[in-house]
Design an enzyme around this catalytic site. Structure first.
Site, PDB file in Angstrom:
ATOM      1  N   GLU A 281      17.253  32.153  51.542  1.00 28.71           N
ATOM      2  CA  GLU A 281      18.070  33.763  51.796  1.00 28.71           C
ATOM      3  C   GLU A 281      18.362  33.951  53.125  1.00 28.71           C
ATOM      4  O   GLU A 281      19.123  34.512  53.550  1.00 28.71           O
ATOM      5  CB  GLU A 281      17.455  34.932  51.074  1.00 28.71           C
ATOM      6  CG  GLU A 281      17.511  35.225  48.936  1.00 28.71           C
ATOM      7  CD  GLU A 281      18.945  34.097  48.664  1.00 28.71           C
ATOM      8  OE1 GLU A 281      19.794  34.344  49.207  1.00 28.71           O
ATOM      9  OE2 GLU A 281      18.254  33.919  47.787  1.00 28.71           O
TER      10      GLU A 281
ATOM     11  N   GLU B 120      25.394  27.003  51.318  1.00 26.06           N
ATOM     12  CA  GLU B 120      23.524  26.551  50.283  1.00 26.06           C
ATOM     13  C   GLU B 120      23.712  24.500  51.210  1.00 26.06           C
ATOM     14  O   GLU B 120      21.853  25.374  51.169  1.00 26.06           O
ATOM     15  CB  GLU B 120      23.961  25.861  49.023  1.00 26.06           C
ATOM     16  CG  GLU B 120      23.403  25.611  47.891  1.00 26.06           C
ATOM     17  CD  GLU B 120      22.762  26.992  47.890  1.00 26.06           C
ATOM     18  OE1 GLU B 120      23.145  27.589  48.092  1.00 26.06           O
ATOM     19  OE2 GLU B 120      21.246  26.695  47.308  1.00 26.06           O
TER      20      GLU B 120
HETATM   21 ZN    ZN Z   1      21.373  29.635  47.552  1.00 27.20          ZN
END
Ligand code: ZN
Length: 501
Positions: free
Chosen positions: A265, A296
């Site tokens: 995160e 991502e």
């Molecule tokens: Zn993620």
């Protein structure tokens, strides 16, 4: 109205929408982290009201007029931030107006009902209770694809909303290459002794919290521009400039769960904070993330290439030992090996780096068949297990651990899964390029210096916003078109180091 005035109107409108969006993000963060249970119905209404306002703003006819005025003006130098803003505003506006309001409302309702039905179905292991919702979401998603339009097939229109420029045909070969490489690595390590697991603890939550505060700021997350809280499902959200919030979930028997969750995160948060270098791009496409795959790539790079590396543990192990005496006596090599072990399993979110992508291949092939109409919803559980046996070598004893394990389809998010593997691929491409550009990177990380890596990512990815399409953005940063090669090399090198192949 001059083109200049039209452009300034677009900036002002876009920025105001971003600020309203920040209020929405805060309401949603609060709902997941702080909200008293009795306040949930009221909060749903508040979120609905703001969402409706934002949808109205996104389809405001004045946007079309301003865009036409900008586009009619002498063409701006392609590749400049202004040209990128105009191109991306056009993309967002066309997408918003192409989906009729009744369809947008039907999709939102079906997604909300679908998610509730999925939660029940997963808990009760009852696919039949979820099937009608999945059927409806699939039909609405097909209508959405038709409304958006596509050159190849309906699935492409859905995937493109998450990952601009990608199609089923463009992601399929990358996924197949990752599936085959993963299979070969599993075969190669199957008789090698597994790395020693970590001691059972104890890992008190307060000590974990303290360690995470050390690590997130070590990686470059500024304590005065972020928060770390607890939620049932870990996530990261940017509320606005200087306000990135991440959440984790603690497990007192395993400190690595919260640690890798927090690092993941943190990667998302560093990317979000990095868009705005204080030059007024806030609230415009140049101040936004490029795609889900690129987002991502940032979380995975910090989680896998950095925090699952030996240099990282050379620096961090003493910090961890100071918090958890159970770890004393372990070497950085042992810790690195323990967190890099290859363990095939049924659950995607628990998968290791090597077996993660085959989980995506499974979902991609099934959702593609669903959207094409080649697979009936009623046949999904059987098809899941058949493919799971073929791709992962495992079949789920219960649908709850099989086709009901992920939330995505219950929200109508078809075409989302490939962005996870693209993120893994882009992370490896970027890290290989950063390593080549920054000699001594491993030594710097072992000494606790992560700034050079963050600065490289800032300059090459974060500050580029939506300047170019994801693949072009990665190519510009690395000097070559992204391929699965760097990720496969990364996994092979790890298997060699951990299993002594
Ligand atoms: Zn993620």
């Amino acid at each position: 109205m001059t083109a200049r005035q039209a452009y300034e109107s677009l900036v002002a409108h876009s920025r105001e929408s971003a600020d309203l969006g920040a209020a929405l993000s805060l309401l949603s963060w609060d709902q997941q982290v702080m909200l008293p249970p009795a306040a949930h119905p009221g909060r749903a209404a508040q979120i609905g009201a703001l969402t409706a306002i934002l949808h109205r703003r996104a389809t405001d006819p004045r946007l079309g007029e301003w865009l036409a005025a900008c586009e009619a003006d002498a063409p701006r130098e392609p590749g400049t931030p202004e040209a990128a803003n105009i191109r991306e505003w056009r993309r967002d506006f066309d997408l918003a107006v192409k989906i009729p309001e009744d369809l947008a409302v039907a999709l939102a309702r079906a997604a909300s009902a679908g998610q509730r039905a999925w939660e029940f179905a997963r808990k009760e292991n009852d696919f039949k209770a979820f099937a009608p919702h999945l059927q409806e979401l699939l039909e609405l998603s097909r209508r959405k694809a038709e409304a958006i339009g596509y050159a190849g097939e309906a699935y492409d229109a859905l995937l493109d909303t998450y990952e601009p420029g990608e199609t089923a045909a463009s992601v399929a070969p990358i996924l197949a290459e990752l599936r085959d490489a993963s299979k070969a690595l599993l075969e190669a390590v199957k008789d090698a002794p597994a790395p020693k697991p970590l001691p059972a603890g104890p890992y008190p939550v307060a000590a974990q919290q303290a360690l995470l505060a050390d690590i997130t700021s070590l990686l470059g997350l500024p304590p005065d521009a972020s928060r770390l809280d607890v939620s049932a499902h870990p996530f990261s959200t940017l509320i606005g400039p200087g306000d990135a919030r991440i959440t984790v979930r603690y497990d007192a028997a395993d400190f690595t769960k919260a640690l890798f969750g927090a690092v993941h995160e943190t990667g998302h948060a560093l990317y979000s904070l990095g868009h705005d270098s204080g030059d007024g791009r806030h609230g415009t496409p140049m101040g936004e993330f490029a795609s889900l795959g690129v987002h991502e790539s940032q979380s995975r790079l910090w989680e896998n290439q950095v925090a699952r590396s030996l240099p990282f543990w050379e620096h961090v192990l003493p910090l961890a030992v100071a918090r958890f005496p159970a770890l004393s006596g372990l070497s950085p090599e042992e810790l690195f090996a323990a967190v890099s072990a290859i363990r095939p399993g049924l659950i995607r979110v628990d998968a290791d780096e090597t077996t993660y992508n085959p989980h995506i291949v499974l979902r991609f092939e099934l959702e593609l068949a669903l959207v094409r109409g080649d697979l009936a919803v009623a046949d999904l559980p059987g098809a899941w297990n058949e493919k799971s046996r073929e791709i992962l070598g495992l079949a789920a004893p219960r649908d709850a651990e099989g086709c009901l394990q992920d939330v995505h389809w219950s929200m109508g998010a078809f075409g989302y899964f490939p962005t996870y593997s693209l993120g893994n691929v882009y992370a490896a491409c970027l890290f290989e390029a950063a390593r080549a550009a920054l000699p001594g990177l491993d030594a710097a990380m072992a000494a606790g210096s992560f700034r050079p890596l963050l600065d490289w990512l800032r300059a090459n990815i974060h500050e580029k916003g939506r300047l170019s399409r994801p693949r072009d953005l990665i190519a510009a940063a690395t000097g070559e078109s992204p391929t699965a090669g760097p990720l496969i090399r990364h996994l092979q090198a790890k298997a060699k180091a951990v299993y002594g192949l």
